[in-house]
Enzyme design. Structure first.
Site, mmCIF file in Angstrom:
data_model
loop_
_atom_site.group_PDB
_atom_site.id
_atom_site.type_symbol
_atom_site.label_atom_id
_atom_site.label_comp_id
_atom_site.label_asym_id
_atom_site.label_seq_id
_atom_site.Cartn_x
_atom_site.Cartn_y
_atom_site.Cartn_z
ATOM 1 N N VAL A 11 -43.897 53.476 67.108
ATOM 2 C CA VAL A 11 -43.731 54.082 65.733
ATOM 3 C C VAL A 11 -44.544 55.438 66.060
ATOM 4 O O VAL A 11 -43.949 56.556 65.424
ATOM 5 C CB VAL A 11 -44.324 52.909 64.798
ATOM 6 C CG1 VAL A 11 -44.514 53.952 63.557
ATOM 7 C CG2 VAL A 11 -43.534 51.821 64.567
ATOM 8 N N ASP A 29 -55.079 57.744 70.279
ATOM 9 C CA ASP A 29 -54.747 56.412 70.701
ATOM 10 C C ASP A 29 -55.900 55.798 71.704
ATOM 11 O O ASP A 29 -56.487 56.824 72.029
ATOM 12 C CB ASP A 29 -53.381 56.362 71.680
ATOM 13 C CG ASP A 29 -52.789 55.089 71.835
ATOM 14 O OD1 ASP A 29 -51.822 54.761 71.207
ATOM 15 O OD2 ASP A 29 -53.449 54.194 72.439
ATOM 16 N N THR A 83 -49.694 45.443 63.646
ATOM 17 C CA THR A 83 -50.021 44.467 62.487
ATOM 18 C C THR A 83 -49.794 42.889 63.263
ATOM 19 O O THR A 83 -48.468 42.525 62.768
ATOM 20 C CB THR A 83 -49.406 44.680 61.342
ATOM 21 O OG1 THR A 83 -48.106 45.106 61.530
ATOM 22 C CG2 THR A 83 -50.085 45.721 60.810
ATOM 23 N N CYS A 257 -41.633 42.815 65.434
ATOM 24 C CA CYS A 257 -41.061 42.734 63.972
ATOM 25 C C CYS A 257 -40.605 41.551 63.446
ATOM 26 O O CYS A 257 -41.087 40.756 62.574
ATOM 27 C CB CYS A 257 -40.249 44.123 63.798
ATOM 28 S SG CYS A 257 -40.762 45.548 63.990
ATOM 29 N N ARG A 325 -42.520 42.017 74.064
ATOM 30 C CA ARG A 325 -43.333 41.515 73.068
ATOM 31 C C ARG A 325 -42.365 40.323 72.312
ATOM 32 O O ARG A 325 -41.155 40.546 72.006
ATOM 33 C CB ARG A 325 -43.733 42.596 71.995
ATOM 34 C CG ARG A 325 -44.681 43.468 72.718
ATOM 35 C CD ARG A 325 -45.309 44.432 71.535
ATOM 36 N NE ARG A 325 -44.266 45.348 71.203
ATOM 37 C CZ ARG A 325 -44.380 46.255 70.505
ATOM 38 N NH1 ARG A 325 -45.345 46.543 69.782
ATOM 39 N NH2 ARG A 325 -43.448 47.070 70.068
HETATM 40 N N1 LIG Z 1 -41.725 48.910 67.339
HETATM 41 C C1 LIG Z 1 -40.848 48.880 66.327
HETATM 42 O O1 LIG Z 1 -39.822 48.890 66.345
HETATM 43 C C2 LIG Z 1 -41.429 49.025 64.830
HETATM 44 C C3 LIG Z 1 -40.379 49.252 63.893
HETATM 45 C C4 LIG Z 1 -40.732 49.308 62.479
HETATM 46 C C5 LIG Z 1 -42.137 49.154 62.273
HETATM 47 N N2 LIG Z 1 -43.100 48.589 63.282
HETATM 48 C C6 LIG Z 1 -44.178 48.416 62.967
HETATM 49 O O2 LIG Z 1 -45.153 49.656 62.995
HETATM 50 C C7 LIG Z 1 -46.489 49.269 63.548
HETATM 51 C C8 LIG Z 1 -46.945 49.634 64.653
HETATM 52 O O3 LIG Z 1 -46.034 49.236 65.890
HETATM 53 P P1 LIG Z 1 -45.796 49.785 67.382
HETATM 54 O O4 LIG Z 1 -44.578 48.941 67.807
HETATM 55 O O5 LIG Z 1 -45.593 51.365 67.219
HETATM 56 O O6 LIG Z 1 -46.989 49.164 68.062
HETATM 57 P P2 LIG Z 1 -47.284 49.449 69.627
HETATM 58 O O7 LIG Z 1 -48.006 48.648 70.153
HETATM 59 O O8 LIG Z 1 -46.139 50.242 70.233
HETATM 60 O O9 LIG Z 1 -48.352 50.883 69.407
HETATM 61 C C9 LIG Z 1 -49.622 50.819 68.932
HETATM 62 C C10 LIG Z 1 -50.350 51.804 69.692
HETATM 63 O O10 LIG Z 1 -51.910 51.925 68.930
HETATM 64 C C11 LIG Z 1 -52.851 51.822 69.953
HETATM 65 N N3 LIG Z 1 -53.887 51.491 69.322
HETATM 66 C C12 LIG Z 1 -54.503 50.289 68.997
HETATM 67 N N4 LIG Z 1 -55.675 50.197 68.322
HETATM 68 C C13 LIG Z 1 -55.809 51.546 68.188
HETATM 69 C C14 LIG Z 1 -56.932 52.179 67.454
HETATM 70 N N5 LIG Z 1 -57.989 51.292 66.828
HETATM 71 N N6 LIG Z 1 -56.920 53.481 67.565
HETATM 72 C C15 LIG Z 1 -56.088 54.212 68.015
HETATM 73 N N7 LIG Z 1 -54.916 53.562 68.625
HETATM 74 C C16 LIG Z 1 -54.862 52.390 68.632
HETATM 75 C C17 LIG Z 1 -52.313 51.146 70.925
HETATM 76 O O11 LIG Z 1 -52.853 51.572 72.032
HETATM 77 C C18 LIG Z 1 -50.917 51.489 71.109
HETATM 78 O O12 LIG Z 1 -50.403 52.671 71.743
HETATM 79 C C19 LIG Z 1 -46.500 47.670 63.211
HETATM 80 O O13 LIG Z 1 -47.163 47.390 61.973
HETATM 81 C C20 LIG Z 1 -45.227 47.251 63.384
HETATM 82 O O14 LIG Z 1 -44.861 46.224 63.004
HETATM 83 C C21 LIG Z 1 -42.611 48.728 64.395
#
Ligand SMILES: NC(=O)c1ccc[n+]([C@@H]2O[C@H](COP(=O)([O-])OP(=O)(O)OC[C@H]3O[C@@H](n4cnc5c(N)ncnc54)[C@H](O)[C@@H]3O)[C@@H](O)[C@H]2O)c1
Length: 401
Positions: A11, A29, A83, A257, A325
């Site tokens: 995201v 990150d 999350t 998700c 995942r």
């Molecule tokens: N992946 C999807 O398709 C998608 C779609 C819609 C919504 N979401 C939601 O978006 C949110 C993020 O999901 P994602 O898929 O992008 O996650 P992700 O795991 O791909 O990315 C999260 C990133 O955050 C970094 N991180 C972790 N803790 C941190 C911190 N304290 N400070 C800075 N960086 C940190 C991690 O290293 C990682 O690179 C979630 O709530 C998810 O449910 C995801």
């Protein structure tokens, strides 16, 4: 205008890449490898072109960092952090809490803070705002908004630009500034009356999918028991021009998700004394599909998988992405190994996983297709083993639901 995006995963990096055209973006990150790679202009996310990152880096409009102190002079922060669920399957906001700490400790002027992470209604108002205030030394009055991300990585037809974006601020000013921020790169902004509605809408969208996938997975079992084709039946139902939406069966749901978000909704429902029976049951049905698939494979192979070499094809949770995942492939592999099968897997998109590498697409007694990437041909799948069970409905000539 300087934007800090906390989390550079699916995201966060997607939003950074779009925002980079109009704003100066700092991507925070805590994974040093991700930071180094991004600063070299290499994207690790499908759908985010390395070339785009390189363009913004060269223009001085994007860089990644591990240092939260770089948030001190931004005007807007977007939170895009995981999350997940705790071990006892409750909402786990520890990542969000870490972001609140980074913001509270480093941002000393009033800015706009937007949460894009998926969470239960009330997260922005009752969790994020108080947490940031708790960590802030000077009690800064920030503006807060939610704009849940709807991106579907790997998808070609809908992206950040043409997917309508929901949003709501805690105040009218926060709403207005949120609309201004996104409208540069999103065609349609949809304001709702409160952050809670936006948070709930995102959860309901994914719950709708989880429940319908569970329904079709249950129906696949019914169709098999009745000796009729589930696919032909679904195609027949799909000729109705209204009131029906086709979902197809699978070995289960994966990704960050669909297996997770509905549990956030169920948890908050139960906390408020409301039923969440469909949601809980849908989750179980989808989890049980892996066992059903292995039962079918075992039954077709003399009722015994002991010592048989089984190749699981497609480890990723969906086609053409490397995301593993919550993948149903893992549960299928566990069931196969529990029954004595010698399991390997083929997925060149994923490459390596749990210390194992993608195996040759050939020479197995049994192949089970969980995900079919475009790079893998039906012909090669059918040639990989004398018995092929396909859970995707995309391999003509294989056994399946
Ligand atoms: N992946 C999807 O398709 C998608 C779609 C819609 C919504 N979401 C939601 O978006 C949110 C993020 O999901 P994602 O898929 O992008 O996650 P992700 O795991 O791909 O990315 C999260 C990133 O955050 C970094 N991180 C972790 N803790 C941190 C911190 N304290 N400070 C800075 N960086 C940190 C991690 O290293 C990682 O690179 C979630 O709530 C998810 O449910 C995801």
């Amino acid at each position: 205008m300087k934007v800090g995006v906390i989390g550079q995963g699916y995201v966060g990096l997607t939003i950074s890449a779009f925002a980079g055209e109009f704003y100066s973006v700092v991507g925070l990150d805590n994974n040093q490898k991700v930071v180094d790679q991004l600063n070299k202009g290499v994207s690790h996310i499908e759908g985010v072109e390395s070339l785009v990152l390189q363009k913004w880096i060269q223009a001085g409009r994007f860089h990644a960092t591990k240092s939260a102190s770089e948030l001190s002079d931004v005007d807007i922060i977007v939170i895009a952090l995981p999350t997940p669920l705790t071990e006892d399957r409750q909402p786990d906001l520890t990542f969000i809490d870490a972001a609140c700490k980074s913001i509270g400790e480093n941002v000393q002027k009033p800015i706009l803070i937007i949460n894009e992470s998926t969470s239960f209604p009330g997260t922005l108002r009752k969790y994020i705002k108080p947490a940031i205030e708790k960590y802030s030394k000077n009690q800064v009055e920030h503006m807060y908004a939610i704009s849940p991300e709807r991106v579907d990585p790997g998808r070609g037809d809908y992206n950040q630009k043409n997917t309508p974006r929901l949003y709501a601020g805690l105040t009218p000013e926060a709403s207005e500034k949120t609309r201004d921020f996104y409208s540069k790169f999103c065609d349609e902004m949809v304001e709702v009356s409160s952050p809670e509605v936006a948070e709930a809408a995102k959860l309901f969208e994914n719950t709708f999918r989880q429940v319908n996938i569970a329904l079709v997975n249950e129906f696949a079992q019914i169709a098999n028991a009745l000796g009729i084709s589930v696919y032909e039946t679904l195609d027949a139902a799909d000729t109705k021009p209204y009131g029906f939406m086709k979902f197809t069966p699978s070995a289960g749901v994966g990704g960050h998700c669909i297996p997770v978000d509905p549990t956030y909704l169920a948890a908050v429902a139960e906390e408020h004394g409301a039923p969440a029976t469909f949601i809980r049951r849908a989750n179980e049905v989808n989890l049980e599909m892996s066992k059903y698939v292995v039962d079918r494979v075992e039954a077709d192979n003399g009722g015994n998988l002991q010592g048989k070499s089984v190749l699981v094809i497609g480890l990723a949770y969906k086609p053409n992405v490397a995301d593993v995942r919550e993948t149903a492939a893992e549960l299928v592999i566990d069931h196969l190994r529990d029954r004595g099968a010698v399991v390997s897997w083929h997925d060149e998109v994923v490459g390596t996983w749990h210390g194992e590498s993608s195996a040759q697409l050939s020479g197995a007694d049994i192949a089970v297709v969980i995900t079919k990437h475009d790079v893998v041909s039906e012909r090669d799948i059918l040639a990989s083993a004398p018995y092929v069970f396909d859970t995707t409905g995309k391999v003509a000539g294989a056994k399946g639901f």
